[in-house]
Design a protein around this motif. Structure first.
Motif, PDB file in Angstrom:
ATOM      1  N   LYS A  82      69.561 -20.132 113.307  1.00 36.05           N
ATOM      2  CA  LYS A  82      70.612 -20.236 112.271  1.00 36.05           C
ATOM      3  C   LYS A  82      71.010 -21.736 112.248  1.00 36.05           C
ATOM      4  N   LEU A  83      71.050 -22.471 113.279  1.00 34.10           N
ATOM      5  CA  LEU A  83      71.498 -23.980 113.197  1.00 34.10           C
ATOM      6  C   LEU A  83      70.254 -24.669 112.553  1.00 34.10           C
ATOM      7  N   ALA A  84      68.933 -24.314 112.862  1.00 36.65           N
ATOM      8  CA  ALA A  84      68.038 -25.203 112.204  1.00 36.65           C
ATOM      9  C   ALA A  84      67.943 -25.066 110.673  1.00 36.65           C
ATOM     10  N   VAL A 120      78.632 -11.042 114.321  1.00 35.49           N
ATOM     11  CA  VAL A 120      78.715 -11.863 113.026  1.00 35.49           C
ATOM     12  C   VAL A 120      77.614 -11.897 112.139  1.00 35.49           C
ATOM     13  N   GLY A 121      76.604 -11.196 112.412  1.00 31.57           N
ATOM     14  CA  GLY A 121      75.354 -11.055 111.489  1.00 31.57           C
ATOM     15  C   GLY A 121      74.749 -12.270 111.536  1.00 31.57           C
ATOM     16  N   GLY A 122      73.486 -12.388 110.605  1.00 38.51           N
ATOM     17  CA  GLY A 122      72.554 -13.405 110.672  1.00 38.51           C
ATOM     18  C   GLY A 122      72.562 -14.325 109.447  1.00 38.51           C
ATOM     19  N   ASP A 147      73.482 -17.883 107.611  1.00 36.37           N
ATOM     20  CA  ASP A 147      73.234 -19.267 108.033  1.00 36.37           C
ATOM     21  C   ASP A 147      74.682 -19.915 108.520  1.00 36.37           C
ATOM     22  N   ASN A 148      75.600 -19.560 108.046  1.00 36.84           N
ATOM     23  CA  ASN A 148      76.968 -20.005 108.476  1.00 36.84           C
ATOM     24  C   ASN A 148      77.762 -19.031 109.257  1.00 36.84           C
ATOM     25  N   SER A 149      77.202 -17.962 109.864  1.00 37.36           N
ATOM     26  CA  SER A 149      77.883 -17.022 110.949  1.00 37.36           C
ATOM     27  C   SER A 149      78.003 -17.781 112.267  1.00 37.36           C
ATOM     28  N   TRP A 150      76.990 -18.681 112.575  1.00 36.95           N
ATOM     29  CA  TRP A 150      77.203 -19.607 113.755  1.00 36.95           C
ATOM     30  C   TRP A 150      78.607 -19.896 114.365  1.00 36.95           C
ATOM     31  N   LYS A 151      79.215 -20.399 113.002  1.00 37.68           N
ATOM     32  CA  LYS A 151      80.600 -20.998 113.158  1.00 37.68           C
ATOM     33  C   LYS A 151      81.561 -20.139 113.828  1.00 37.68           C
ATOM     34  N   THR A 152      81.481 -18.841 113.478  1.00 37.89           N
ATOM     35  CA  THR A 152      82.353 -17.805 114.075  1.00 37.89           C
ATOM     36  C   THR A 152      82.310 -17.843 115.586  1.00 37.89           C
ATOM     37  N   VAL A 153      81.148 -17.677 116.108  1.00 36.85           N
ATOM     38  CA  VAL A 153      80.744 -17.921 117.275  1.00 36.85           C
ATOM     39  C   VAL A 153      81.297 -19.014 118.085  1.00 36.85           C
ATOM     40  N   PHE A 154      81.187 -20.105 117.303  1.00 41.17           N
ATOM     41  CA  PHE A 154      81.820 -21.346 118.008  1.00 41.17           C
ATOM     42  C   PHE A 154      83.430 -21.390 118.063  1.00 41.17           C
ATOM     43  N   TRP A 155      84.002 -20.802 117.144  1.00 42.93           N
ATOM     44  CA  TRP A 155      85.440 -20.579 117.137  1.00 42.93           C
ATOM     45  C   TRP A 155      85.676 -19.570 118.352  1.00 42.93           C
ATOM     46  N   ILE A 156      84.959 -18.594 118.479  1.00 46.76           N
ATOM     47  CA  ILE A 156      85.445 -17.605 119.757  1.00 46.76           C
ATOM     48  C   ILE A 156      85.366 -18.532 120.930  1.00 46.76           C
ATOM     49  N   ALA A 157      84.205 -19.287 121.084  1.00 42.21           N
ATOM     50  CA  ALA A 157      83.998 -19.833 122.291  1.00 42.21           C
ATOM     51  C   ALA A 157      85.262 -21.191 122.539  1.00 42.21           C
ATOM     52  N   ALA A 158      85.679 -21.672 121.505  1.00 44.44           N
ATOM     53  CA  ALA A 158      86.783 -22.615 121.426  1.00 44.44           C
ATOM     54  C   ALA A 158      87.980 -21.938 122.077  1.00 44.44           C
ATOM     55  N   GLY A 159      88.079 -20.700 121.285  1.00 41.83           N
ATOM     56  CA  GLY A 159      89.276 -19.686 121.901  1.00 41.83           C
ATOM     57  C   GLY A 159      89.429 -19.567 123.349  1.00 41.83           C
ATOM     58  N   LEU A 160      88.240 -19.259 123.916  1.00 38.12           N
ATOM     59  CA  LEU A 160      87.923 -18.801 125.322  1.00 38.12           C
ATOM     60  C   LEU A 160      88.389 -19.873 126.132  1.00 38.12           C
ATOM     61  N   SER A 161      87.811 -20.990 125.965  1.00 39.01           N
ATOM     62  CA  SER A 161      87.900 -22.251 126.844  1.00 39.01           C
ATOM     63  C   SER A 161      89.472 -22.526 126.854  1.00 39.01           C
ATOM     64  N   ILE A 162      89.972 -22.947 125.867  1.00 41.13           N
ATOM     65  CA  ILE A 162      91.347 -23.168 125.710  1.00 41.13           C
ATOM     66  C   ILE A 162      92.241 -22.189 126.409  1.00 41.13           C
ATOM     67  N   GLY A 163      92.242 -20.761 126.272  1.00 43.20           N
ATOM     68  CA  GLY A 163      92.740 -19.816 126.723  1.00 43.20           C
ATOM     69  C   GLY A 163      92.735 -19.986 128.173  1.00 43.20           C
ATOM     70  N   LYS A 178      57.863 -11.726 118.150  1.00 48.01           N
ATOM     71  CA  LYS A 178      57.963 -10.224 118.405  1.00 48.01           C
ATOM     72  C   LYS A 178      58.352  -9.848 117.093  1.00 48.01           C
ATOM     73  N   GLU A 179      58.723 -10.490 116.298  1.00 47.39           N
ATOM     74  CA  GLU A 179      59.507 -10.201 114.911  1.00 47.39           C
ATOM     75  C   GLU A 179      60.523  -9.057 114.790  1.00 47.39           C
ATOM     76  N   LEU A 180      61.391  -9.154 115.736  1.00 47.10           N
ATOM     77  CA  LEU A 180      62.510  -8.583 115.692  1.00 47.10           C
ATOM     78  C   LEU A 180      63.580  -9.049 114.782  1.00 47.10           C
ATOM     79  N   ASP A 181      64.407  -8.398 114.153  1.00 45.54           N
ATOM     80  CA  ASP A 181      65.317  -8.808 113.309  1.00 45.54           C
ATOM     81  C   ASP A 181      66.661  -9.309 114.387  1.00 45.54           C
ATOM     82  N   ASN A 182      67.491 -10.004 113.644  1.00 47.08           N
ATOM     83  CA  ASN A 182      68.541 -10.527 114.677  1.00 47.08           C
ATOM     84  C   ASN A 182      69.399  -9.397 115.565  1.00 47.08           C
ATOM     85  N   SER A 183      69.380  -8.238 114.886  1.00 47.08           N
ATOM     86  CA  SER A 183      70.243  -7.354 115.550  1.00 47.08           C
ATOM     87  C   SER A 183      69.528  -6.746 116.832  1.00 47.08           C
TER      88      SER A 183
END
Length: 518
Positions: free
Chosen positions: A93-95, A215-217, A219-235, A309-314
């Motif tokens: 996603k980031l690439a 969050v799905g596959g 391109d911008n969905s990676w940001k949601t995962v980072f928001w969750i990570a930020a909340g966990l660390s600060i929490g 292996k050509e699996l989808d994101n899920s």
């Protein structure tokens, strides 16, 4: 450990003598220990491990306060792992988001790992000097802020700069987390608690993979995962504010009657480095192998499933989750058995078993086969890792149980930092034919060969290394309070705790000492 009162040869001194003795002791189920009597006289005896106890009874030994410290340490380590894997499992996603290659994105992982040793040194010494609490609070809150800064990085250069700074602060978590969690655990329960604690890393991966799946596959969905990570660390940082300092640290500081001065801290640190530099180098080498072991076998595995292996994101996310469930199970079980079977034997058997599973790990084509083989490979990879927190604590100089494990671990991380980048570069320069007939990057063969080499290195390094299972470290004062000046010389002051007098060796923390039922 239970003493047999059978005399044994003294603990070997020197690299070659220690390696020879360690290899010999590997095949003796009893353990060579040094026993110190009330007069300070030492003898070397054989001790036998206490049979494994019911894990429920071991867990029951922890008081409510002990559990509090353990769970906070586990939460910090889990949040740390989530922060790291929020990037590693979203390389594709980031690439696409930054318009670059997966190898370039893996540069961010390399930079993160490279700078973690700096944070480990700074926050580890802060934890040994001032306590585990406030260094961890500051550490976790800044980590969350840097996760948010990653989201707002507009260019790839900004992204790399933020991830470099993130690595510096990420390095400070491990040492304080494991010191706080394990130093408050009863001796008999430490193997089990070590296995559970280390799986905070795998659990953090599972949580990150679940978030990625949710969050799905796009391109911008990676940001949601980072928001969750930020909340966990600060929490975790905020929660830690409301709980007390480690009981062990407070009692040791109270026994010392005063806080260490900077000059005393520096004097003791120099003494420790002069005495323990060989152990330091050994632990860095061991942690280098181990960090190659985990990063090579996991960081590119999602990419391997998506491309080769050509699996989808899920499908790839589900297989990643099951893989890390295996890690959690293996680390807990093997960490527990190491209390009886031995730290080194457990690591060696786990590494050998992971090598046997490599073909089954990379050859399956469907999601089900990849999930099962990934489960069992990580069972043994993280099973070996489950021994590491307590093994490092027991090998550490007692007053440096935060900085020594944290820094040796992160120096190993620094040396192994190019692992993901190396795997990506080799895989993307070689090709295999996928099930659909396409020419795709050769991630499977690259990871398989690299993991086999690394597992062999772990077996050899561990077989010739030391072990101090059951070592006592509860009565040592904080760093900087274990030395006194006598006649212009710096000497050990630990005997103030044991016998109320100075200048006498025989503290149970010297090399090879162990807690015995006599």
């Amino acid at each position: 450990m239970e003493t047999t009162h059978e005399p044994a040869d003294p603990i070997a001194k020197g690299v070659l003598a220690t390696a020879k003795q360690s290899w010999h002791d590997l095949f003796i189920f009893q353990q060579r220990v040094v026993v110190t009597n009330s007069l300070g006289e030492t003898t070397t005896e054989w001790a036998r491990p206490v049979p494994l106890r019911n894990p429920i009874s071991l867990l029951a030994q922890l008081s409510a306060r002990d559990w509090l410290f353990f769970l906070v340490g586990f939460a910090a380590w889990t949040a740390d792992a989530f922060d790291f894997h929020a990037l590693s499992i979203q390389q594709v996603k980031l690439a696409e988001y930054y318009g670059t290659s997966k190898t370039e994105i893996s540069t961010a992982i390399t930079l993160t790992l490279l700078l973690r040793s700096v944070g480990a040194a700074f926050f580890g010494l802060a934890g040994d000097r001032w306590g585990r609490k406030w260094p961890m609070v500051f550490n976790m809150i800044v980590l969350g802020a840097l996760q948010i800064a990653t989201i707002y990085s507009r260019t790839f250069s900004e992204f790399l700069a933020v991830r470099s700074l993130f690595g510096l602060f990420m390095g400070g978590v491990y040492g304080n987390a494991i010191a706080m969690a394990l130093e408050n655990s009863p001796v008999d329960a430490r193997g089990l608690m070590s296995g559970i604690l280390q799986q905070g890393y795998a659990f953090g991966y599972v949580c990150a993979a679940c978030a990625n799946l949710g969050v799905g596959g796009s391109d911008n969905s990676w940001k949601t995962v980072f928001w969750i990570a930020a909340g966990l660390s600060i929490g975790v940082g905020i929660v830690r504010c409301f709980f007390p300092e480690s009981k062990q640290f407070l009692e040791a500081r109270k026994a010392g009657k005063a806080q260490a001065t900077p000059s005393a801290l520096w004097a003791e640190t120099k003494m420790m480095l002069a005495q323990e530099w060989k152990m330091w180098i050994y632990c860095v080498i061991l942690m280098t192998w181990f960090n190659f072991y985990s990063h090579t076998s996991q960081d590119s595995y999602t990419t391997f499933m998506l491309t080769q292996k050509e699996l989808d994101n899920s499908g790839a996310s589900r297989a990643s989750i099951l893989m890390k469930v295996g890690a959690c199970v293996g680390g807990t079980i093997l960490g527990y058995t190491s209390q009886w079977f031995g730290r080194r034997r457990t690591i060696i058997v786990a590494a050998i078993m992971s090598g046997f599973i490599i073909p089954a790990w990379i050859l399956p084509e469907g999601e089900r086969g990849l999930s099962v083989s990934g489960f069992f490979l990580q069972f043994f990879v993280q099973g070996a890792w489950g021994v590491i927190p307590i093994h490092l604590n027991e090998l550490s100089p007692p007053a440096y149980r935060s900085s020594f494990p944290g820094l040796t671990y992160q120096l190993g991380n620094m040396i192994s930092s190019p692992s993901t980048q190396i795997v990506s570069a080799i895989a993307e320069s070689h090709f295999v034919t996928s099930k659909s007939g396409k020419r795709v990057d050769a991630y499977g063969p690259t990871m398989g060969i690299a993991t086999a080499i690394i597992a062999t290195g772990i077996v050899i390094t561990t077989a010739f290394g030391p072990e101090k299972r059951g070592r006592e470290f509860e009565k040592t004062l904080p760093a900087g309070m274990n030395v006194v000046r006598e006649g212009g010389k710096t000497v050990d002051a630990n005997d103030d705790l044991e016998r109320g007098e100075k200048g006498q060796a025989g503290e149970v923390e010297d090399a090879g000492h162990s807690s015995l039922d006599k």
